[in-house]
Write an enzyme that holds these catalytic residues in place. Sequence first.
Site, mmCIF file in Angstrom:
data_model
loop_
_atom_site.group_PDB
_atom_site.id
_atom_site.type_symbol
_atom_site.label_atom_id
_atom_site.label_comp_id
_atom_site.label_asym_id
_atom_site.label_seq_id
_atom_site.Cartn_x
_atom_site.Cartn_y
_atom_site.Cartn_z
ATOM 1 C CG HIS A 44 0.636 -2.558 -3.050
ATOM 2 N ND1 HIS A 44 0.180 -2.510 -1.745
ATOM 3 C CD2 HIS A 44 1.980 -2.723 -2.986
ATOM 4 C CE1 HIS A 44 1.218 -2.622 -0.930
ATOM 5 N NE2 HIS A 44 2.328 -2.755 -1.649
ATOM 6 C CG HIS A 130 4.361 -10.737 -2.451
ATOM 7 N ND1 HIS A 130 5.654 -10.313 -2.706
ATOM 8 C CD2 HIS A 130 4.009 -10.186 -1.272
ATOM 9 C CE1 HIS A 130 6.058 -9.541 -1.710
ATOM 10 N NE2 HIS A 130 5.080 -9.434 -0.831
#
Length: 188
Positions: A44, A130
Amino acid sequence: MNKQTHFFFAIKIPQETKLILKENRERLKEFLPFSRWVHHEDLHITLAFLGDAPSEKLTSAMENVQAALSGTKGFILKINRLGIFGKQDSPRIFWADTNESKELQVVRKKVFSACLEAGFQLETRPFKPHLTLARKWTGDKPFQQNLLNVWDKLQPEPLLFKVDEVVLYQTHLDKTPKYEEKTIYKLE
């Protein structure tokens, strides 16, 4: 025993993208000794980490996020490159990042502001979108920066995915995968 749980809002990664990343992760594991690799279902992009959230504040944040994201359009992201956080020779976090995206910045700001309005104290470091792939370098030799250049070999075609959901996740440290979807916010 008290099992502590945390909540966070994040960009959901589509299943087909997770499976491609899983395949790439398996190849990376062959020559990158990190102690813990993230389960592909847990991939995620965190937008706001709430921590241990009292139910009233959590409910308020959920309502605020729903209102803030109303009318927000989905958008495309591209997984760009690999990187690390922590010491250059012994990184704590190994990650993949995405291209610069004004749309992602807007969604993050909306979610972050909605959580602040609900009374949460949030991370103050600049937002660095990220996907965490692994944690804690365990190599016998220092980490070499040139290892980060392998992405173009693993993924010669651009890895694009559509962002069309923000999710409130709950952490379950005793399970694998450890993140449970609690509420999904669809983008248009």
